[in-house]
Design a protein around this motif. Structure first.
Motif, PDB file in Angstrom:
ATOM      1  N   GLU A  18      -0.034  13.583   8.544  1.00 41.66           N
ATOM      2  CA  GLU A  18      -0.003  12.429   9.032  1.00 41.66           C
ATOM      3  C   GLU A  18      -1.316  11.362   9.231  1.00 41.66           C
ATOM      4  O   GLU A  18      -2.798  12.612   9.446  1.00 41.66           O
ATOM      5  CB  GLU A  18       0.153  12.156  10.586  1.00 41.66           C
TER       6      GLU A  18
ATOM      7  N   LYS B 176      -2.909   0.733  13.600  1.00 39.98           N
ATOM      8  CA  LYS B 176      -1.282  -0.144  13.414  1.00 39.98           C
ATOM      9  C   LYS B 176      -0.596  -1.446  14.034  1.00 39.98           C
ATOM     10  O   LYS B 176      -0.041  -1.656  14.528  1.00 39.98           O
ATOM     11  CB  LYS B 176      -0.546   0.927  14.083  1.00 39.98           C
TER      12      LYS B 176
ATOM     13  N   SER C 175       0.778  -4.330   9.890  1.00 34.47           N
ATOM     14  CA  SER C 175       1.685  -4.708   8.664  1.00 34.47           C
ATOM     15  C   SER C 175       0.337  -4.090   7.408  1.00 34.47           C
ATOM     16  O   SER C 175      -0.642  -4.838   7.432  1.00 34.47           O
ATOM     17  CB  SER C 175       2.693  -5.094   7.775  1.00 34.47           C
TER      18      SER C 175
ATOM     19  N   CYS D 163       5.454   8.903   0.394  1.00 37.09           N
ATOM     20  CA  CYS D 163       4.266   7.758   0.648  1.00 37.09           C
ATOM     21  C   CYS D 163       3.548   8.134   1.233  1.00 37.09           C
ATOM     22  O   CYS D 163       4.044   9.379   2.560  1.00 37.09           O
ATOM     23  CB  CYS D 163       5.020   6.632   1.515  1.00 37.09           C
TER      24      CYS D 163
ATOM     25  N   VAL E 267       1.463   8.162   7.848  1.00 37.69           N
ATOM     26  CA  VAL E 267       0.611   7.155   9.229  1.00 37.69           C
ATOM     27  C   VAL E 267       0.905   7.208  10.627  1.00 37.69           C
ATOM     28  O   VAL E 267       2.221   6.666  10.463  1.00 37.69           O
ATOM     29  CB  VAL E 267       0.337   6.057   8.312  1.00 37.69           C
TER      30      VAL E 267
ATOM     31  N   MET F 124       3.258   4.434  12.469  1.00 39.58           N
ATOM     32  CA  MET F 124       3.872   3.661  11.442  1.00 39.58           C
ATOM     33  C   MET F 124       5.194   3.972  10.361  1.00 39.58           C
ATOM     34  O   MET F 124       5.504   5.470  10.623  1.00 39.58           O
ATOM     35  CB  MET F 124       2.463   3.089  10.240  1.00 39.58           C
TER      36      MET F 124
ATOM     37  N   THR G   9       8.182   3.207   7.303  1.00 42.06           N
ATOM     38  CA  THR G   9       6.798   2.951   5.959  1.00 42.06           C
ATOM     39  C   THR G   9       8.236   2.833   4.484  1.00 42.06           C
ATOM     40  O   THR G   9       8.991   3.080   4.532  1.00 42.06           O
ATOM     41  CB  THR G   9       6.210   4.594   5.293  1.00 42.06           C
TER      42      THR G   9
ATOM     43  N   CYS H  57       2.867   1.636  -0.630  1.00 37.32           N
ATOM     44  CA  CYS H  57       3.747   1.974   0.033  1.00 37.32           C
ATOM     45  C   CYS H  57       3.224   0.989   1.203  1.00 37.32           C
ATOM     46  O   CYS H  57       2.467   0.588   1.309  1.00 37.32           O
ATOM     47  CB  CYS H  57       3.331   3.736   0.353  1.00 37.32           C
ATOM     48  N   TYR H  58       4.621   0.618   1.492  1.00 31.56           N
ATOM     49  CA  TYR H  58       4.356  -1.013   2.650  1.00 31.56           C
ATOM     50  C   TYR H  58       4.541   0.064   4.144  1.00 31.56           C
ATOM     51  O   TYR H  58       5.534   0.285   4.477  1.00 31.56           O
ATOM     52  CB  TYR H  58       5.567  -1.534   2.109  1.00 31.56           C
ATOM     53  N   TYR H  59       3.482  -0.430   4.665  1.00 32.49           N
ATOM     54  CA  TYR H  59       3.769   0.396   6.274  1.00 32.49           C
ATOM     55  C   TYR H  59       3.928  -0.716   7.657  1.00 32.49           C
ATOM     56  O   TYR H  59       3.161  -1.909   7.009  1.00 32.49           O
ATOM     57  CB  TYR H  59       2.086   0.527   6.711  1.00 32.49           C
ATOM     58  N   TYR H  60       4.797  -1.172   8.776  1.00 30.17           N
ATOM     59  CA  TYR H  60       5.091  -1.602   9.242  1.00 30.17           C
ATOM     60  C   TYR H  60       5.672  -1.069  10.976  1.00 30.17           C
ATOM     61  O   TYR H  60       5.728   0.587  10.839  1.00 30.17           O
ATOM     62  CB  TYR H  60       6.188  -2.760   8.988  1.00 30.17           C
ATOM     63  N   THR H  61       5.641  -1.814  11.734  1.00 26.64           N
ATOM     64  CA  THR H  61       6.091  -1.385  12.848  1.00 26.64           C
ATOM     65  C   THR H  61       6.982  -2.388  13.635  1.00 26.64           C
ATOM     66  O   THR H  61       7.349  -3.496  13.007  1.00 26.64           O
ATOM     67  CB  THR H  61       5.026  -1.266  14.219  1.00 26.64           C
TER      68      THR H  61
END
Length: 244
Positions: free
Chosen positions: A175, A180, A183, A193, A196, A199, A201, A238-242
């Motif tokens: 990591e 964060k 997105s 990916c 992170v 997050m 992914t 790579c799409y990062y989101y919460t």
């Protein structure tokens, strides 16, 4: 000075009202909010917009690309969290460019890992990154290519070349810490990916149906994102989101 046990209790229980004001303040000081790394660089713009930032504002721009008009066949992952327009023929790449390093005093470098970002036209790649590029042979005629605003280093005429910065000195499974609050995208470098902290992914991709020609002019050089560059060009993201 209050007891360490009280501080731990306040932190672990999300600072309940029973905590003293001093304990809440000390606990908050232990929680450092991650900031975007220093330097100038860029990210793909997500459907939600450019990420939240502190001390600077992302410059925004886009590249409109004319892809094959005869039996058009652009393809993409479902879902695809890009901002802007894309269809079977033609698409827009939108960018979030960190243009200024004025507020970078004391800020951190990008961490080791396996991922790519866009190269800024204002500077070399940040420390620890290798550079590379991808060239798209866009449709010859009609050609509706356009460029607006702040875009990555590259060439933007009747064809498209975009330059990248890629980090290859770590493990994608280790990591890294990035903001964060919103997105964002990174470009994938290996088969997975980059992890992170904090997050979720999702792997996503887009494939450009490039100019139909007897010869193949799409090409790449240096160190680039995970991609397939042949008659067409497919790039992995790579799409990062919460989950809020």
């Amino acid at each position: 000075m209050f007891a360490q046990s009280q501080l731990n209790h306040c932190s672990e229980m999300f600072m309940p009202a029973t905590c003293s004001k001093a304990a809440r303040g000390a606990s908050a000081q232990l929680i450092k909010k991650a900031k975007w790394p220093k330097g100038t660089w860029g990210l793909p713009k997500a459907a939600s917009g450019c990420p939240d930032s502190e001390g600077f504002v992302f410059g925004e721009g886009n590249r409109y690309q004319t892809t094959n008009d005869i039996l058009p066949l652009n393809k993409w992952s479902i879902p695809l969290s890009f901002y802007g327009f894309y269809s079977l023929n033609d698409m827009e790449q939108h960018f979030c460019m960190k243009k200024s390093s004025d507020a970078d005093v004391g800020e951190l470098e990008w961490p080791s890992g396996q991922y790519c970002i866009f190269k800024s036209p204002e500077a070399d790649c940040p420390n620890g990154f290798d550079n590379g590029w991808i060239f798209w042979d866009d449709n010859d005629w009609p050609n509706r290519n356009k460029v607006y605003g702040d875009v990555p280093d590259g060439v933007y005429d009747h064809n498209t070349q975009i330059n990248y910065c890629c980090r290859t000195d770590g493990f994608a499974s280790n990591e890294i810490e990035l903001p964060k609050d919103s997105s964002f995208f990174l470009l994938r470098h290996t088969h997975q990916c980059q992890a992170v902290k904090g997050m979720l992914t999702m792997m996503q991709w887009f494939e450009w149906d490039c100019n139909d020609s007897i010869f193949i002019y799409n090409k790449q050089g240096g160190v680039v994102p995970d991609s397939e560059v042949g008659r067409n060009v497919r790039v992995q993201y790579c799409y990062y989101y919460t989950l809020r």
